[in-house]
Design a protein around this motif. Structure first.
Motif, PDB file in Angstrom:
ATOM      1  N   ALA A  82      12.391  -2.644  -1.758  1.00 35.50           N
ATOM      2  CA  ALA A  82      12.938  -4.007  -1.738  1.00 35.50           C
ATOM      3  C   ALA A  82      13.355  -4.396  -0.323  1.00 35.50           C
ATOM      4  CB  ALA A  82      14.114  -4.118  -2.696  1.00 35.50           C
ATOM      5  N   ASP A  83      13.998  -3.494   0.416  1.00 35.62           N
ATOM      6  CA  ASP A  83      14.411  -3.768   1.798  1.00 35.62           C
ATOM      7  C   ASP A  83      13.195  -4.015   2.693  1.00 35.62           C
ATOM      8  OD1 ASP A  83      17.031  -3.425   1.020  1.00 35.62           O
ATOM      9  OD2 ASP A  83      17.230  -1.414   1.879  1.00 35.62           O
ATOM     10  N   GLU A  84      12.145  -3.222   2.537  1.00 37.47           N
ATOM     11  CA  GLU A  84      10.940  -3.387   3.351  1.00 37.47           C
ATOM     12  C   GLU A  84      10.244  -4.711   3.037  1.00 37.47           C
ATOM     13  OE1 GLU A  84       9.771  -1.578   5.936  1.00 37.47           O
ATOM     14  OE2 GLU A  84      11.671  -0.531   5.740  1.00 37.47           O
ATOM     15  N   ILE A  85      10.198  -5.089   1.784  1.00 36.45           N
ATOM     16  CA  ILE A  85       9.585  -6.364   1.405  1.00 36.45           C
ATOM     17  C   ILE A  85      10.400  -7.515   1.973  1.00 36.45           C
ATOM     18  CG2 ILE A  85       9.102  -7.891  -0.553  1.00 36.45           C
ATOM     19  CD1 ILE A  85       8.237  -5.359  -2.097  1.00 36.45           C
ATOM     20  N   THR A  86      11.731  -7.417   1.896  1.00 32.92           N
ATOM     21  CA  THR A  86      12.593  -8.461   2.453  1.00 32.92           C
ATOM     22  C   THR A  86      12.374  -8.592   3.955  1.00 32.92           C
ATOM     23  OG1 THR A  86      14.247  -8.068   0.743  1.00 32.92           O
ATOM     24  CG2 THR A  86      14.985  -9.211   2.729  1.00 32.92           C
ATOM     25  N   LYS A  87      12.303  -7.476   4.670  1.00 30.29           N
ATOM     26  CA  LYS A  87      12.052  -7.500   6.115  1.00 30.29           C
ATOM     27  C   LYS A  87      10.702  -8.150   6.418  1.00 30.29           C
ATOM     28  CE  LYS A  87      14.350  -3.183   7.217  1.00 30.29           C
ATOM     29  NZ  LYS A  87      14.107  -1.824   7.721  1.00 30.29           N
ATOM     30  N   ALA A  88       9.684  -7.805   5.635  1.00 27.95           N
ATOM     31  CA  ALA A  88       8.348  -8.355   5.857  1.00 27.95           C
ATOM     32  C   ALA A  88       8.341  -9.860   5.633  1.00 27.95           C
ATOM     33  CB  ALA A  88       7.335  -7.680   4.940  1.00 27.95           C
ATOM     34  N   LEU A  89       8.991 -10.314   4.597  1.00 27.83           N
ATOM     35  CA  LEU A  89       9.038 -11.749   4.314  1.00 27.83           C
ATOM     36  C   LEU A  89       9.812 -12.500   5.389  1.00 27.83           C
ATOM     37  CD1 LEU A  89       9.583 -11.709   0.448  1.00 27.83           C
ATOM     38  CD2 LEU A  89       7.500 -12.331   1.680  1.00 27.83           C
ATOM     39  N   GLU A  90      10.915 -11.930   5.862  1.00 27.49           N
ATOM     40  CA  GLU A  90      11.717 -12.583   6.904  1.00 27.49           C
ATOM     41  C   GLU A  90      10.973 -12.639   8.229  1.00 27.49           C
ATOM     42  OE1 GLU A  90      15.438 -10.513   6.945  1.00 27.49           O
ATOM     43  OE2 GLU A  90      16.160 -11.544   5.160  1.00 27.49           O
ATOM     44  N   SER A  91      10.197 -11.618   8.529  1.00 27.75           N
ATOM     45  CA  SER A  91       9.465 -11.608   9.797  1.00 27.75           C
ATOM     46  C   SER A  91       8.310 -12.606   9.789  1.00 27.75           C
ATOM     47  CB  SER A  91       8.939 -10.213  10.114  1.00 27.75           C
ATOM     48  OG  SER A  91       7.903  -9.861   9.211  1.00 27.75           O
ATOM     49  N   ARG A 123       0.829  -1.208   0.000  1.00 31.48           N
ATOM     50  CA  ARG A 123       0.000   0.000   0.000  1.00 31.48           C
ATOM     51  C   ARG A 123       0.862   1.256   0.000  1.00 31.48           C
ATOM     52  NH1 ARG A 123      -4.482  -2.018   4.314  1.00 31.48           N
ATOM     53  NH2 ARG A 123      -5.455  -3.522   2.932  1.00 31.48           N
ATOM     54  N   LEU A 124       1.951   1.227   0.727  1.00 32.94           N
ATOM     55  CA  LEU A 124       2.866   2.358   0.749  1.00 32.94           C
ATOM     56  C   LEU A 124       3.429   2.602  -0.637  1.00 32.94           C
ATOM     57  CD1 LEU A 124       4.566   4.492   2.241  1.00 32.94           C
ATOM     58  CD2 LEU A 124       6.221   2.704   2.705  1.00 32.94           C
ATOM     59  N   LEU A 125       3.818   1.542  -1.307  1.00 34.15           N
ATOM     60  CA  LEU A 125       4.367   1.652  -2.653  1.00 34.15           C
ATOM     61  C   LEU A 125       3.331   2.237  -3.590  1.00 34.15           C
ATOM     62  CD1 LEU A 125       6.538   1.090  -4.779  1.00 34.15           C
ATOM     63  CD2 LEU A 125       5.629  -1.225  -4.993  1.00 34.15           C
ATOM     64  N   ILE A 126       2.088   1.761  -3.506  1.00 33.01           N
ATOM     65  CA  ILE A 126       1.023   2.279  -4.367  1.00 33.01           C
ATOM     66  C   ILE A 126       0.781   3.750  -4.062  1.00 33.01           C
ATOM     67  CG2 ILE A 126      -1.455   2.099  -4.850  1.00 33.01           C
ATOM     68  CD1 ILE A 126      -1.101  -0.958  -4.421  1.00 33.01           C
ATOM     69  N   GLN A 139      14.505   7.389  -8.069  1.00 32.17           N
ATOM     70  CA  GLN A 139      13.840   6.131  -8.355  1.00 32.17           C
ATOM     71  C   GLN A 139      14.648   4.919  -7.872  1.00 32.17           C
ATOM     72  OE1 GLN A 139      12.997   5.515 -12.497  1.00 32.17           O
ATOM     73  NE2 GLN A 139      11.456   3.959 -12.066  1.00 32.17           N
ATOM     74  N   ASN A 140      15.955   4.918  -8.082  1.00 30.49           N
ATOM     75  CA  ASN A 140      16.767   3.772  -7.658  1.00 30.49           C
ATOM     76  C   ASN A 140      16.786   3.636  -6.134  1.00 30.49           C
ATOM     77  OD1 ASN A 140      18.326   6.086  -7.387  1.00 30.49           O
ATOM     78  ND2 ASN A 140      20.229   5.053  -7.914  1.00 30.49           N
ATOM     79  N   GLU A 141      16.803   4.746  -5.401  1.00 37.51           N
ATOM     80  CA  GLU A 141      16.747   4.681  -3.933  1.00 37.51           C
ATOM     81  C   GLU A 141      15.388   4.183  -3.457  1.00 37.51           C
ATOM     82  OE1 GLU A 141      18.051   8.087  -1.664  1.00 37.51           O
ATOM     83  OE2 GLU A 141      19.572   8.556  -3.178  1.00 37.51           O
ATOM     84  N   LEU A 142      14.318   4.657  -4.125  1.00 31.69           N
ATOM     85  CA  LEU A 142      12.967   4.220  -3.768  1.00 31.69           C
ATOM     86  C   LEU A 142      12.829   2.712  -3.984  1.00 31.69           C
ATOM     87  CD1 LEU A 142      10.104   4.821  -2.881  1.00 31.69           C
ATOM     88  CD2 LEU A 142       9.550   5.354  -5.266  1.00 31.69           C
ATOM     89  N   ARG A 143      13.353   2.218  -5.090  1.00 29.97           N
ATOM     90  CA  ARG A 143      13.307   0.775  -5.350  1.00 29.97           C
ATOM     91  C   ARG A 143      14.037  -0.006  -4.247  1.00 29.97           C
ATOM     92  NH1 ARG A 143      14.373   1.031 -11.741  1.00 29.97           N
ATOM     93  NH2 ARG A 143      12.181   1.155 -12.374  1.00 29.97           N
ATOM     94  N   GLN A 144      15.191   0.509  -3.823  1.00 29.87           N
ATOM     95  CA  GLN A 144      15.957  -0.171  -2.781  1.00 29.87           C
ATOM     96  C   GLN A 144      15.216  -0.154  -1.450  1.00 29.87           C
ATOM     97  OE1 GLN A 144      18.832  -1.938  -3.298  1.00 29.87           O
ATOM     98  NE2 GLN A 144      18.363  -2.658  -1.244  1.00 29.87           N
ATOM     99  N   ILE A 145      14.613   0.980  -1.124  1.00 30.58           N
ATOM    100  CA  ILE A 145      13.842   1.095   0.115  1.00 30.58           C
ATOM    101  C   ILE A 145      12.689   0.097   0.108  1.00 30.58           C
ATOM    102  CG2 ILE A 145      12.263   2.587   1.427  1.00 30.58           C
ATOM    103  CD1 ILE A 145      14.082   4.967   0.532  1.00 30.58           C
TER     104      ILE A 145
END
Length: 113
Positions: free
Chosen positions: A41-50, A8-11, A33-39
């Protein structure tokens, strides 16, 4: 749940914002744009790991003395000796000795090593 919030944040970041509809003053932060993509990607990785289970849920199946003897293939006196020597964990429930499947399995695994 975190993954949905991140999506939702991304949207929300991708949609154009109508500042007139907000009605409050706010700072606008422009992220490359490249920083936003990294941010993201990092949030999605954290969510999946949690959401990963750290270890399997404990098996709380409870055995009586007789059931534990049959399960382990040992005599009553062997169970008694293992309890006295601290080799086998047990619990007293209403004055009766009980064993969990996890404790019995742990004993068998230790014996196999």
């Amino acid at each position: 749940m975190v993954l949905k919030l991140t999506t939702r944040l991304l949207i929300a970041l991708i949609k154009p914002i109508n500042f007139n509809a907000i009605g409050t003053e706010m700072d606008l932060v422009i992220t490359p744009q490249n920083e936003l993509r990294q941010i993201v990607a990092d949030e999605i990785t954290k969510a999946l790991e949690s959401n990963k289970p750290t270890k399997p849920a404990p098996n709380k199946e409870v055995f009586t003395n007789r059931e534990a003897q049959k399960y382990l293939g040992v005599s009553r006196s062997t169970l008694q000796r293992w309890r006295a020597d601290g080799i086998l964990q047990y619990r007293k429930i209403n004055g009766s000795i009980r064993y969990t499947r996890d404790d019995l399995d742990a004993l068998m695994e230790a014996a196999a090593k």
